[in-house]
Write an enzyme that holds these catalytic residues in place. Structure first.
Site, PDB file in Angstrom:
ATOM      1  N   ASP A  12       2.957  24.667  20.994  1.00 42.99           N
ATOM      2  CA  ASP A  12       2.408  25.191  20.080  1.00 42.99           C
ATOM      3  C   ASP A  12       3.044  25.158  19.034  1.00 42.99           C
ATOM      4  O   ASP A  12       3.787  24.486  18.841  1.00 42.99           O
ATOM      5  CB  ASP A  12       2.375  27.083  21.026  1.00 42.99           C
ATOM      6  CG  ASP A  12       1.814  27.750  19.776  1.00 42.99           C
ATOM      7  OD1 ASP A  12       0.732  27.406  19.330  1.00 42.99           O
ATOM      8  OD2 ASP A  12       1.941  28.525  20.328  1.00 42.99           O
ATOM      9  N   ASP A  14       2.237  27.861  16.000  1.00 39.19           N
ATOM     10  CA  ASP A  14       2.802  29.295  15.063  1.00 39.19           C
ATOM     11  C   ASP A  14       3.068  30.122  16.598  1.00 39.19           C
ATOM     12  O   ASP A  14       2.926  30.577  17.482  1.00 39.19           O
ATOM     13  CB  ASP A  14       0.852  30.481  15.152  1.00 39.19           C
ATOM     14  CG  ASP A  14       0.199  29.308  14.433  1.00 39.19           C
ATOM     15  OD1 ASP A  14       0.605  29.432  12.741  1.00 39.19           O
ATOM     16  OD2 ASP A  14      -0.828  28.880  14.287  1.00 39.19           O
TER      17      ASP A  14
END
Length: 229
Positions: A12, A14
């Site tokens: 991922d 963020d």
């Protein structure tokens, strides 16, 4: 929990690689303050990992805002253009990404961000680091990703982008969000969670491993090459 060897790794972005979750909070609060509302951490937990349209709809419905999803997205875009160019890499992320790349472990990016948002966050300071990801899936812009996290779509699509098409069980996901962990598990993958310190421990139980920082991660737990130092 038992850890099984993996061959491929998905990240991922963020709140895991970049500190953008803090910036999302600032941006959203700047917008909803106009309507006398507060952007609570409880609402933020529900939004993390959603695609752009899903986020807009949930914020508006949860806070009963008198604007359309299109207006909300337009306002957030203006906020992001001010905030995102100065993102920072979170502790341990650079070392881990560079290590896996150096050891020729296939790595991919699986972010719910749009292509435009990704470029705002990366292009000024972090192009070299993100160039180490040969395969990038940007959920809010990718027509193959039909639904945002907690649905498994983004991780299944991201895994399919590797040339050798690994089975999901051979993929390890790194996530910070509860929705992201649920998505990874739904995809049949192991997942290492680096949660926000405000996340209640009861919400982290689906993760294969929970650590406070990527600095703590030991690749050999999952059959990956250990750090050289």
């Amino acid at each position: 929990m038992e850890y099984k060897p993996v061959t491929h790794v998905l990240f991922d972005m963020d709140g895991l690689i970049l500190n953008t979750e803090d910036l999302y909070t600032v941006a959203f609060q700047n917008i909803i303050s106009q309507y006398g509302k507060d952007y609570t951490f409880e609402l933020k937990l529900k939004l993390m990992g959603l695609q752009t349209n899903e986020t807009a709809n949930m914020v508006i419905s949860s806070l009963d805002l008198p604007i359309t999803p299109e207006e909300f997205i337009s306002q957030t875009t203006q906020e992001f253009q001010k905030l995102f160019p100065d993102t920072e890499v979170l502790p341990g992320a650079r070392r881990l990404i560079e290590h896996l790349s150096k050891k020729n472990i296939p790595i991919g990016l699986a972010t719910s961000s749009s292509k435009e948002s990704y470029e705002l966050k990366v292009n000024r300071h972090h192009k070299e680091l993100f160039s180490l990801f040969p395969y990038k899936t940007m959920g809010s812009s990718d027509p193959d990703v039909k639904r945002g996290k907690p649905h498994p779509d983004i991780f299944l699509v991201a895994a399919s982008r590797f040339p050798d098409k690994p089975n999901p069980e051979m993929c390890l996901v790194f996530e910070d969000a509860v929705n992201g962990v649920k998505a990874a598990r739904a995809a049949g993958m192991q997942v290492v969670m680096v949660p926000d310190t405000r996340v209640d421990a009861s919400l982290t139980t689906e993760a294969t491993l929970v650590i406070q920082s990527l600095e703590e991660f030991k690749p050999e737990l999952f059959g990956l090459p250990p750090f050289d130092d």
